[in-house]
Design a protein around this motif. Structure first.
Motif, PDB file in Angstrom:
ATOM      1  N   SER A  49      13.048  -5.626 -15.527  1.00 60.60           N
ATOM      2  CA  SER A  49      12.395  -5.481 -16.603  1.00 60.60           C
ATOM      3  C   SER A  49      10.888  -5.689 -16.468  1.00 60.60           C
ATOM      4  O   SER A  49      10.476  -6.603 -15.724  1.00 60.60           O
ATOM      5  CB  SER A  49      13.011  -6.509 -17.665  1.00 60.60           C
ATOM      6  OG  SER A  49      12.274  -6.229 -19.028  1.00 60.60           O
ATOM      7  N   TRP A  50       9.938  -5.202 -17.428  1.00 57.85           N
ATOM      8  CA  TRP A  50       8.708  -5.499 -17.280  1.00 57.85           C
ATOM      9  C   TRP A  50       7.875  -5.522 -18.708  1.00 57.85           C
ATOM     10  O   TRP A  50       8.552  -4.949 -19.852  1.00 57.85           O
ATOM     11  CB  TRP A  50       8.319  -4.121 -16.659  1.00 57.85           C
ATOM     12  CG  TRP A  50       6.486  -3.802 -16.735  1.00 57.85           C
ATOM     13  CD1 TRP A  50       5.415  -4.305 -16.217  1.00 57.85           C
ATOM     14  CD2 TRP A  50       5.805  -2.827 -17.902  1.00 57.85           C
ATOM     15  NE1 TRP A  50       4.415  -3.949 -16.692  1.00 57.85           N
ATOM     16  CE2 TRP A  50       4.525  -3.024 -17.639  1.00 57.85           C
ATOM     17  CE3 TRP A  50       6.529  -2.037 -18.813  1.00 57.85           C
ATOM     18  CZ2 TRP A  50       3.672  -2.125 -18.204  1.00 57.85           C
ATOM     19  CZ3 TRP A  50       5.499  -1.356 -19.706  1.00 57.85           C
ATOM     20  CH2 TRP A  50       4.157  -1.410 -19.381  1.00 57.85           C
ATOM     21  N   PHE A  51       6.887  -6.494 -18.932  1.00 55.29           N
ATOM     22  CA  PHE A  51       6.297  -6.605 -20.125  1.00 55.29           C
ATOM     23  C   PHE A  51       4.702  -6.617 -19.835  1.00 55.29           C
ATOM     24  O   PHE A  51       4.356  -7.427 -18.952  1.00 55.29           O
ATOM     25  CB  PHE A  51       6.731  -8.175 -20.582  1.00 55.29           C
ATOM     26  CG  PHE A  51       5.789  -8.580 -21.591  1.00 55.29           C
ATOM     27  CD1 PHE A  51       4.630  -9.696 -21.386  1.00 55.29           C
ATOM     28  CD2 PHE A  51       5.760  -8.197 -22.939  1.00 55.29           C
ATOM     29  CE1 PHE A  51       3.883 -10.360 -22.177  1.00 55.29           C
ATOM     30  CE2 PHE A  51       4.835  -8.624 -23.894  1.00 55.29           C
ATOM     31  CZ  PHE A  51       3.718  -9.771 -23.423  1.00 55.29           C
ATOM     32  N   SER A  57       3.999  -3.280 -24.616  1.00 50.09           N
ATOM     33  CA  SER A  57       4.967  -2.463 -23.972  1.00 50.09           C
ATOM     34  C   SER A  57       6.055  -3.146 -23.254  1.00 50.09           C
ATOM     35  O   SER A  57       5.774  -4.215 -22.239  1.00 50.09           O
ATOM     36  CB  SER A  57       4.404  -0.938 -23.201  1.00 50.09           C
ATOM     37  OG  SER A  57       5.587  -0.122 -22.892  1.00 50.09           O
ATOM     38  N   THR A  58       7.135  -2.647 -23.155  1.00 43.55           N
ATOM     39  CA  THR A  58       8.088  -2.970 -22.277  1.00 43.55           C
ATOM     40  C   THR A  58       8.971  -2.006 -21.665  1.00 43.55           C
ATOM     41  O   THR A  58       9.005  -0.827 -22.315  1.00 43.55           O
ATOM     42  CB  THR A  58       9.137  -4.161 -23.073  1.00 43.55           C
ATOM     43  OG1 THR A  58       9.852  -3.449 -24.054  1.00 43.55           O
ATOM     44  CG2 THR A  58       8.618  -5.398 -23.684  1.00 43.55           C
ATOM     45  N   TYR A  60      12.799  -1.210 -18.952  1.00 39.06           N
ATOM     46  CA  TYR A  60      13.896  -1.796 -18.419  1.00 39.06           C
ATOM     47  C   TYR A  60      14.493  -0.852 -17.535  1.00 39.06           C
ATOM     48  O   TYR A  60      14.586   0.419 -17.428  1.00 39.06           O
ATOM     49  CB  TYR A  60      15.210  -2.002 -19.489  1.00 39.06           C
ATOM     50  CG  TYR A  60      14.471  -2.703 -20.493  1.00 39.06           C
ATOM     51  CD1 TYR A  60      14.069  -2.560 -21.874  1.00 39.06           C
ATOM     52  CD2 TYR A  60      15.003  -4.351 -20.455  1.00 39.06           C
ATOM     53  CE1 TYR A  60      13.635  -3.419 -22.626  1.00 39.06           C
ATOM     54  CE2 TYR A  60      14.280  -5.345 -21.372  1.00 39.06           C
ATOM     55  CZ  TYR A  60      13.637  -4.605 -22.542  1.00 39.06           C
ATOM     56  OH  TYR A  60      13.231  -5.564 -23.397  1.00 39.06           O
ATOM     57  N   THR A  69      16.675  -8.194 -22.826  1.00 37.33           N
ATOM     58  CA  THR A  69      15.785  -7.995 -23.589  1.00 37.33           C
ATOM     59  C   THR A  69      14.489  -8.835 -23.167  1.00 37.33           C
ATOM     60  O   THR A  69      14.674 -10.132 -22.949  1.00 37.33           O
ATOM     61  CB  THR A  69      15.915  -8.486 -25.194  1.00 37.33           C
ATOM     62  OG1 THR A  69      17.064  -7.334 -25.499  1.00 37.33           O
ATOM     63  CG2 THR A  69      14.661  -8.225 -26.163  1.00 37.33           C
ATOM     64  N   ILE A  70      13.396  -8.521 -22.842  1.00 37.88           N
ATOM     65  CA  ILE A  70      12.260  -9.249 -22.391  1.00 37.88           C
ATOM     66  C   ILE A  70      11.480  -9.717 -23.586  1.00 37.88           C
ATOM     67  O   ILE A  70      11.160  -8.731 -24.355  1.00 37.88           O
ATOM     68  CB  ILE A  70      11.420  -8.437 -21.223  1.00 37.88           C
ATOM     69  CG1 ILE A  70      10.543  -9.354 -20.752  1.00 37.88           C
ATOM     70  CG2 ILE A  70      10.757  -7.221 -21.581  1.00 37.88           C
ATOM     71  CD1 ILE A  70       9.789  -8.744 -19.384  1.00 37.88           C
ATOM     72  N   SER A  71      10.900 -10.868 -23.616  1.00 37.39           N
ATOM     73  CA  SER A  71       9.897 -11.122 -24.761  1.00 37.39           C
ATOM     74  C   SER A  71       8.943 -12.113 -24.249  1.00 37.39           C
ATOM     75  O   SER A  71       9.102 -12.887 -22.934  1.00 37.39           O
ATOM     76  CB  SER A  71      10.733 -11.496 -25.819  1.00 37.39           C
ATOM     77  OG  SER A  71      11.594 -12.915 -25.647  1.00 37.39           O
TER      78      SER A  71
END
Length: 126
Positions: A49-51, A57-58, A60, A69-71
């Protein structure tokens, strides 16, 4: 000095949940994107994942879409990875990493990152 410290790994049964944390110091989310990667024994490290705060933007990997889920909590300079409906194939050492945020596209490749944490083990039993 940039430091990334992961926590939250552990042993969980299939179908369970874990939340990983990546506490960052020495950088800001305005300048750096944060990625989560994992590496299982005998396998290459893969992007999960990337944030990007600057891109708002994110992204997966297909294998975790709809489950992870990334936060981020900017006040704590911490990025989280909420992992639900875990499967045995999710078993791996999970790493967070920081790379320049101006790429303009989701960063899910190891070479796109400059800084890495030490990793946290996630084990999912069947």
């Amino acid at each position: 000095e940039v430091q990334l410290v992961e926590s939250g790994g552990g042993l969980v049964q299939a179908g369970g949940s874990l939340r990983l944390s990546c506490a960052a110091s020495g950088l800001t989310f305005d300048e750096y994107a944060i990625g989560w990667f994992r590496q299982a024994p005998g396998k290459v490290r893969e992007g999960v994942s990337w944030f990007s705060k600057s891109a708002d933007s994110t992204a997966y990997a297909e294998s975790v879409k709809g489950r992870f889920t990334i936060s981020a909590d900017n006040s704590k300079n911490t990025v989280y990875l909420q992992m639900n409906n875990l499967k045995p194939e999710d078993t791996a050492v999970y790493y967070c990493a920081a790379g320049p945020s101006g790429m303009g596209y989701p960063m899910l490749r190891v070479y796109e990152y400059d800084y890495w944490g030490q990793g946290t083990q996630v084990t999912v039993s069947s």
